[in-house]
Design an enzyme around this catalytic site. Structure first.
Site: not given
Ligand code: ARG
Length: 473
Positions: A170, A291, A297, A304
């Site tokens: 979980h 970024s 970043k 992704e």
């Protein structure tokens, strides 16, 4: 008597099936119908299939050896041009099969027309596509194997140091595990993924050529010979099934989908574990992006995108399932829609595997951060309950006692190993002798010696087996 329809020679010359038609194909229909923009990718298989077919026709005395040679030489020339990018694909010639045949006729004359004896585009495309999917399946199987090797090597690399991270259920800290154990979990998934491709390849290893349009052929062909010449183990058994079934492609797509699902789960973990908050690992600069506005970043784009592309590959599977489900036996033009999803899934999984094979060994894992995280979440509470249960207390009761202790620790901001023996004994007399070193994450990991468990000894044994299976083939 009605006069015969005017014969449009220009039109019949341009279409291989022009004989019965008296009107040229509508331009829009021609474009809609054409598959050459994508099925030209099958050209090498199509030509190989035709070369084998011509050879068999000659061996059976259906065409002469000279005719077969002329056809085969013509086809080899076309193959060279195709591979060199010098072949002109024409939409008005609809698909790869008719483009190749039309050019063959331009080059060697009317004898080219004998190639299509005892054959239909229906068994032809089924053959081409099987050859493609078969090769693709075996290629992806070996790429999966290579990636598995990377995971196994990483498992080995972190085993001696007994690098520990929290295991989750979980996404809540559950029990501590070895990083090597985590790597080997993915190695197991990749091993099954590989075997799914190999199983599928074995099942599709049958040659449909000779099924004709749907009912077989009256020509005395030798289907076993063409099958052999093309490297298939045997011909398909039923002509209707041969031209009408695409479950080999569905199996391929489902193997792609399952592998992508695994790589997507991995990606999810890499995205999460590489965050500032987790800090378990750092992805290599070459595999991350920055970024355009936020200078700090470092984005895990590969992970992704892999997660995202899993959706795309599942879509490919669902697309073909949906195409197939409404088609009566045998061939229907719907089946022309079988190719793009397969090409897309293959291209996607192929690059995703390559990226991970490069990226995974270059990720750096932060053992301190992982250890600290494993120590934070009361991950050894089960171990304390097990200790109590071992003294004869029923496990359910032990669970309750330890739950109370965890609650106390949470409220007081302490760890389980901070509990004094008075406090332990207060919770249950049988806990009086528990010492802090029995509650460490290292002790927890070391205790799980069951076959398949996370103890270093158990992981070492399974690692050895995994390495041996990797070497076999
Ligand atoms: N381009 C077609 C396909 O991909 C080849 C088979 C066409 N057969 C036919 N009877 N129209 O399925």
């Amino acid at each position: 008597m009605t006069s015969p329809k005017p014969h449009n020679t220009a039109m019949t010359n341009s279409k291989l099936w022009g004989g019965r038609f008296s009107e040229a194909t509508d331009k829009l229909v021609e474009e809609f119908n054409a598959s050459v923009s994508f099925d030209q990718r099958l050209a090498a298989y199509d030509i190989r299939g035709s070369i084998a077919h011509a050879g068999m026709l000659a061996a059976q005395g259906i065409i002469t050896v000279d005719e077969a040679e002329a056809i085969q030489q013509g086809l080899e020339g076309i193959l060279e041009d195709v591979l060199a990018g010098n072949f002109e694909w024409r939409v008005d010639r609809e698909d790869v099969h008719m483009n190749v045949e039309a050019v063959l006729r331009e080059r060697i004359g009317s004898v080219a027309g004998k190639l299509h004896t005892a054959r239909s585009r229906n068994d032809q495309v089924a053959t081409d596509f099987r050859l493609f999917v078969f090769d693709a399946a075996l290629e992806l199987a070996s790429s999966l194997r290579e990636l598995r090797g990377v995971f196994i090597a990483q498992a080995e690399q972190y085993l001696d140091a007994e690098v520990i991270l929290p295991g989750y259920t979980h996404l809540q800290v559950a029990q501590p595990i070895l990083l090597s154990h985590w790597f080997l979990a993915y190695a197991e998934m990749l091993e099954r993924d590989e075997s799914r491709f190999r199983d599928a390849a074995e099942r599709m290893d049958e040659c449909p050529l000779g099924a004709g349009a749907l009912a077989g052929t009256p020509w005395p062909i030798d289907r076993f010979q063409t099958a052999r010449a093309l490297g298939f183990s045997r011909p398909t058994r039923n002509s209707l099934d041969s031209v009408g079934s695409r479950d080999f492609a569905l199996e391929f797509l489902s193997a792609c989908s399952i592998a992508m699902a695994h790589l997507s789960r991995l990606s999810e973990e890499l995205v999460l574990y590489s965050t500032f908050e987790f800090g378990f690992l750092t992805l290599p600069d070459a595999f991350t992006t920055g970024s355009s506005i936020m200078p700090q970043k470092k984005n895990p784009d590969v992970s992704e995108l892999t997660r995202g592309k899993a959706g795309r590959v599942f879509g490919d599977l669902v697309a073909l399932l949906t195409v197939v489900k409404g088609t009566p036996l045998a061939y229907n033009k719907d089946l022309q829609e079988d190719k793009e999803p397969v090409f897309d899934a293959y291209d996607t999984l192929r690059v995703v595997l390559r990226l991970h094979t490069e990226m995974m060994p270059r990720a750096t894992w932060n053992a301190d951060r992982m250890l600290a995280a494993a120590q934070r979440g009361y991950s050894t509470a089960t171990d304390l309950a097990d200790l109590l249960a071992r003294s004869g207390v029923p496990f359910r009761e032990a669970h309750e006692v330890v739950g109370t202790l965890v609650g106390k620790c949470v409220r007081e901001g302490r760890q389980l190993w901070d509990l004094t023996s008075e406090e332990l004994a207060g919770a249950h007399p049988n806990l009086a002798n528990v010492t802090p070193d029995q509650l460490t994450v290292q002790a927890s990991v070391a205790s799980r010696t069951v076959y398949g468990g996370t103890a270093p000894s158990a992981v070492r044994e399974l690692l050895g087996r995994a390495k041996r299976r990797l070497e076999l083939l």
